[in-house]
Design a protein around this motif. Structure first.
Motif, PDB file in Angstrom:
ATOM      1  N   ALA A   1       0.842  -1.204   0.000  1.00 46.36           N
ATOM      2  CA  ALA A   1       0.000   0.000   0.000  1.00 46.36           C
ATOM      3  C   ALA A   1       0.874   1.250   0.000  1.00 46.36           C
ATOM      4  CB  ALA A   1      -0.940  -0.009   1.190  1.00 46.36           C
ATOM      5  N   GLN A   2       1.951   1.212   0.762  1.00 46.55           N
ATOM      6  CA  GLN A   2       2.875   2.350   0.796  1.00 46.55           C
ATOM      7  C   GLN A   2       3.532   2.541  -0.568  1.00 46.55           C
ATOM      8  OE1 GLN A   2       5.950   2.038   3.752  1.00 46.55           O
ATOM      9  NE2 GLN A   2       6.601   4.156   3.486  1.00 46.55           N
ATOM     10  N   TRP A   3       3.865   1.438  -1.218  1.00 46.40           N
ATOM     11  CA  TRP A   3       4.452   1.530  -2.555  1.00 46.40           C
ATOM     12  C   TRP A   3       3.473   2.190  -3.518  1.00 46.40           C
ATOM     13  CZ3 TRP A   3       8.936   1.526  -4.849  1.00 46.40           C
ATOM     14  CH2 TRP A   3       8.982   1.413  -6.236  1.00 46.40           C
ATOM     15  N   VAL A   4       2.213   1.782  -3.467  1.00 46.44           N
ATOM     16  CA  VAL A   4       1.194   2.389  -4.329  1.00 46.44           C
ATOM     17  C   VAL A   4       1.101   3.884  -4.032  1.00 46.44           C
ATOM     18  CG1 VAL A   4      -1.281   2.464  -4.875  1.00 46.44           C
ATOM     19  CG2 VAL A   4      -0.114   0.254  -4.631  1.00 46.44           C
ATOM     20  N   ASP A   5       1.081   4.261  -2.778  1.00 47.95           N
ATOM     21  CA  ASP A   5       1.024   5.681  -2.402  1.00 47.95           C
ATOM     22  C   ASP A   5       2.224   6.442  -2.958  1.00 47.95           C
ATOM     23  OD1 ASP A   5      -1.363   5.272  -1.075  1.00 47.95           O
ATOM     24  OD2 ASP A   5      -0.418   5.087   0.908  1.00 47.95           O
ATOM     25  N   THR A   6       3.388   5.819  -2.913  1.00 43.92           N
ATOM     26  CA  THR A   6       4.598   6.456  -3.441  1.00 43.92           C
ATOM     27  C   THR A   6       4.464   6.690  -4.942  1.00 43.92           C
ATOM     28  OG1 THR A   6       5.973   5.433  -1.744  1.00 43.92           O
ATOM     29  CG2 THR A   6       7.098   6.175  -3.738  1.00 43.92           C
ATOM     30  N   ARG A   7       3.972   5.684  -5.645  1.00 40.08           N
ATOM     31  CA  ARG A   7       3.787   5.826  -7.100  1.00 40.08           C
ATOM     32  C   ARG A   7       2.758   6.903  -7.420  1.00 40.08           C
ATOM     33  NH1 ARG A   7       7.622   4.429 -10.055  1.00 40.08           N
ATOM     34  NH2 ARG A   7       6.444   3.447 -11.697  1.00 40.08           N
ATOM     35  N   LEU A   8       1.698   6.973  -6.628  1.00 45.27           N
ATOM     36  CA  LEU A   8       0.678   7.995  -6.855  1.00 45.27           C
ATOM     37  C   LEU A   8       1.252   9.388  -6.605  1.00 45.27           C
ATOM     38  CD1 LEU A   8      -2.474   6.331  -5.242  1.00 45.27           C
ATOM     39  CD2 LEU A   8      -1.830   6.413  -7.660  1.00 45.27           C
ATOM     40  N   ALA A   9       2.094   9.514  -5.596  1.00 46.85           N
ATOM     41  CA  ALA A   9       2.690  10.806  -5.263  1.00 46.85           C
ATOM     42  C   ALA A   9       3.608  11.315  -6.377  1.00 46.85           C
ATOM     43  CB  ALA A   9       3.470  10.699  -3.953  1.00 46.85           C
ATOM     44  N   GLN A  10       4.110  10.403  -7.195  1.00 50.32           N
ATOM     45  CA  GLN A  10       4.970  10.808  -8.307  1.00 50.32           C
ATOM     46  C   GLN A  10       4.185  11.481  -9.423  1.00 50.32           C
ATOM     47  OE1 GLN A  10       6.864   7.058  -9.200  1.00 50.32           O
ATOM     48  NE2 GLN A  10       8.411   7.321  -7.582  1.00 50.32           N
TER      49      GLN A  10
ATOM     50  N   ASP B   1      -5.081   7.752  -9.581  1.00 49.02           N
ATOM     51  CA  ASP B   1      -5.458   7.059  -8.349  1.00 49.02           C
ATOM     52  C   ASP B   1      -4.958   5.620  -8.416  1.00 49.02           C
ATOM     53  OD1 ASP B   1      -7.300   5.716 -10.041  1.00 49.02           O
ATOM     54  OD2 ASP B   1      -8.910   7.096  -9.498  1.00 49.02           O
ATOM     55  N   ALA B   2      -5.211   4.870  -7.356  1.00 47.03           N
ATOM     56  CA  ALA B   2      -4.725   3.490  -7.288  1.00 47.03           C
ATOM     57  C   ALA B   2      -5.312   2.632  -8.404  1.00 47.03           C
ATOM     58  CB  ALA B   2      -5.030   2.882  -5.918  1.00 47.03           C
TER      59      ALA B   2
END
Length: 81
Positions: free
Chosen positions: A13-22, A27-28
């Motif tokens: 989930a943190q990895w997905v959040d990191t990718r979204l922040a880029q 969204d996910a």
């Protein structure tokens, strides 16, 4: 469009959040759709490669030798270990 609910461990989930922040994904769901599309393309590439190898095998012809004889011939060419 079908809905899909998934559970994942916190690290993913943190990895997905990191990718979204880029900023590349809205969204996910957008991120997951992109991953699935790329997986489909890779599977298509794999299928194309395998079919090519099959056609290459057919084009190489058939030998009359027994498999054991072919293996012995190949092993005879190998340097002694």
């Amino acid at each position: 469009m079908a809905n899909l609910n998934i559970s994942m461990p916190p690290a993913l989930a943190q990895w997905v959040d990191t990718r979204l922040a880029q900023g590349r994904y809205a969204d996910a769901a957008d991120y997951v759709r992109d991953l699935i599309r790329r997986d489909q393309e890779a599977a298509d590439d794999d299928t194309h490669w395998v079919r090519g190898k099959i056609l290459e095998g057919f084009a190489s012809g058939v030998i009359d030798a027994e498999p054991e004889d072919v293996l012995r011939e190949i092993m005879a060419r190998l340097p002694d270990a």
